[in-house]
Design a protein around this motif. Structure first.
Motif, short mmCIF file in Angstrom:
data_model
loop_
_atom_site.label_atom_id
_atom_site.label_comp_id
_atom_site.label_asym_id
_atom_site.label_seq_id
_atom_site.Cartn_x
_atom_site.Cartn_y
_atom_site.Cartn_z
N ALA A 1 0.83 -1.20 0.00
CA ALA A 1 0.00 0.00 0.00
C ALA A 1 0.87 1.25 0.00
CB ALA A 1 -0.93 -0.01 1.21
N ARG A 2 1.95 1.25 0.80
CA ARG A 2 2.83 2.42 0.82
C ARG A 2 3.48 2.65 -0.54
NH1 ARG A 2 4.14 0.40 6.04
NH2 ARG A 2 5.90 -0.75 5.16
N ALA A 3 3.88 1.58 -1.18
CA ALA A 3 4.50 1.73 -2.50
C ALA A 3 3.50 2.26 -3.52
CB ALA A 3 5.06 0.38 -2.94
N GLN A 4 2.30 1.77 -3.47
CA GLN A 4 1.27 2.26 -4.41
C GLN A 4 0.97 3.74 -4.16
OE1 GLN A 4 -1.80 -0.61 -3.52
NE2 GLN A 4 -1.24 -1.92 -5.27
N ALA A 5 0.95 4.13 -2.87
CA ALA A 5 0.72 5.54 -2.56
C ALA A 5 1.88 6.39 -3.04
CB ALA A 5 0.53 5.71 -1.05
N GLY A 6 3.08 5.89 -2.90
CA GLY A 6 4.24 6.63 -3.38
C GLY A 6 4.21 6.84 -4.89
N ILE A 7 3.78 5.82 -5.61
CA ILE A 7 3.66 5.95 -7.06
C ILE A 7 2.60 6.98 -7.42
CG2 ILE A 7 2.98 4.73 -9.16
CD1 ILE A 7 4.24 2.22 -7.99
N ALA A 8 1.46 6.90 -6.73
CA ALA A 8 0.38 7.87 -7.01
C ALA A 8 0.84 9.29 -6.73
CB ALA A 8 -0.84 7.52 -6.18
N GLY A 9 1.57 9.51 -5.63
CA GLY A 9 2.05 10.85 -5.29
C GLY A 9 3.03 11.36 -6.33
N ALA A 10 3.94 10.49 -6.79
CA ALA A 10 4.92 10.92 -7.80
C ALA A 10 4.23 11.25 -9.11
CB ALA A 10 5.96 9.81 -8.00
#
Length: 463
Positions: free
Chosen positions: A115-124
């Motif tokens: 989930a953290r990785a997916q959120a990081g991708i969405a933020g970038a």
């Protein structure tokens, strides 16, 4: 008269024994002077012999070894997590099909990481989209500012021209020039902001790449929380229990592939040479490619059979010679031949053939290619000289004993294979002579029973 007769008789009693004694002495002297001549002759010794005839020899090697799996799988934990579930058949000795899930680990931490990785991708990605919007806005502002700068510069030029005709004051010129400078500063600021956009874009792209790597790692970790059998296998050991925390690198399961087992049997260089034969130059193997070396046992023609003798149960499995080891063990100075058996468990038959599983101690019979024109003799007929050569005794055409140096190709049991040094029809002495003198006469006694045993050995039996 009577007196004369008595006197004569007395004389006869004295003379006759004396005459007889002289005659006996004379006869004894005659016998001593001419003794009888006796022809004692040359010593003759009887010995058992074999008549040599060239035969087609089938080399066999019987050796023993331990059954090992051809492939072993160690399930090593690649993540650190609690064991959440274990297959009910995950116990030592059980058979489990390929693809069966045998163990699951807790996924909570790795789902959070996902989930953290997916959120990081969405933020970038959002930041990149914002940069594109900002670029469009800055480009529009730059066009407006550039247009305003151009107008200000035109106005400044007109005011200076009017000032030259005393139609405009200095303050008006200064005010217009200040406006031009302000416009230029605006244009410069927008251009600087546009110049920073590629750097900001690369930064966000790097952030996105990091988040994507974290996402891939999280997914990989999630995949590693489920362990499945890579082949149809037999569980050898289990190193985990449900509810236990397993660290990365911990061995969880050890399983053996049941598709094939191997048995490595030790052989001496002489046994290897006797099995392959002198007609095949094994040194040529070192000039072959890796695939050709792997196929060498099959090209030579070696075949194998695995045997198991347990009390009254005798079982066998067809096998194949898988590979040869050209390296000698530094301690035993022995090479090895590796044979393999396919489907050793599926070949099991009730009360006839047990499953061939890891750890069994079995016999391996390896058969080499048929070798023509060989002579088979008992091993005790051979002796090794001080020069290291093997030799035996043969009879010449006069049945006299002759020593002969021969070339041996191998030993097995109490028989030896001779590849050179003998000729068809020759008699080989197989008896143990108390005294062996070159040239002594031998009375040959053919041993038919021993000849049959040697013929059976050549055909594949082993004495």
């Amino acid at each position: 008269m009577n007196r004369a007769v008595v006197f004569a008789g007395r004389i006869a009693l004295v003379i006759l024994p004396l005459v007889a004694g002289l005659a006996f002495v004379a006869q004894s002297a005659s016998m001593r002077s001419a003794p009888a001549q006796t022809d004692r002759g040359e010593a003759v010794t009887a010995a058992r012999v074999l008549v040599m005839e060239p035969q087609s020899y089938t080399p066999l090697l019987m050796a023993s070894g331990t059954v090992t799996p051809a492939r072993t799988w160690r399930a090593i934990s690649q993540v650190s997590a609690e064991i959440a579930w274990i297959h009910p058949d995950l116990r030592a000795g059980h058979l489990i099909d390929m693809g069966t899930e045998i163990l699951r680990m807790d996924t909570t931490d790795y789902e959070l990481g996902l989930a953290r990785a997916q959120a990081g991708i969405a933020g970038a990605q959002a930041q990149l989209a914002e940069l594109e919007t900002r670029k469009t806005s800055l480009e529009a502002n730059l066009a407006i500012a550039s247009r305003g700068l151009a107008l200000a510069e035109t106005e400044l030029a007109r005011r200076r021209e009017l000032q030259g005709r005393d139609a405009a004051s200095q303050s008006a010129v200064d005010q217009t020039e200040a406006a031009v400078l302000e416009r230029r500063a605006q244009v410069q600021e927008i251009e600087n902001a546009l110049a920073m956009l590629p750097v900001q874009r690369r930064t966000q792209q790097a952030e996105q790449a990091i988040a994507e790597a974290q996402l891939a790692e999280a997914r990989r970790n999630l995949d590693h929380t489920v362990i499945s059998m890579p082949f149809d296998g037999r569980i050898a050991s289990v190193g985990a229990e449900q509810g236990q925390f397993a660290g990365a690198g911990q061995e969880l399961v050890l399983a053996d592939d049941i598709a094939r087992v191997e048995i490595a049997v030790p052989v001496s260089p002489d046994q290897m040479r006797g099995l392959i034969g002198e007609d095949i130059d094994i040194t040529e193997a070192f000039t072959l490619s890796a695939s050709d070396i792997d196929a060498l046992p099959r090209s030579i023609g070696l075949t194998a059979e695995v045997r198991l003798n347990i009390a009254s149960l005798q079982a066998s499995w067809p096998a194949r010679v898988d590979r040869l080891s050209f390296a000698l063990d530094p301690q035993t100075r022995m090479a090895s031949i590796v044979v393999s058996v396919d489907d050793p468990i599926r070949q099991a038959e009730l009360n006839k053939r047990p499953p061939l599983i890891s750890g069994m101690f079995v016999d391996v019979l390896i058969t080499g290619p048929v070798q023509p024109d060989r002579y088979i003799v008992p091993r005790e007929a051979l002796g090794r000289g001080t020069d290291g050569n093997w030799g035996l005794y043969v009879l010449d055409e006069d049945d006299r004993l002759r020593h002969r140096v021969v070339q041996t190709e191998g030993f097995a049991g109490n028989a030896a294979v001779i590849s050179a040094g003998l000729e068809s029809g020759e008699h080989v002495v197989v008896s143990a002579l108390p005294i062996a003198i070159e040239g002594m006469i031998i009375v040959p006694l053919q041993d038919a029973v021993l000849a049959e045993r040697m013929s059976a050995y050549a055909a594949g039996a082993r004495p």
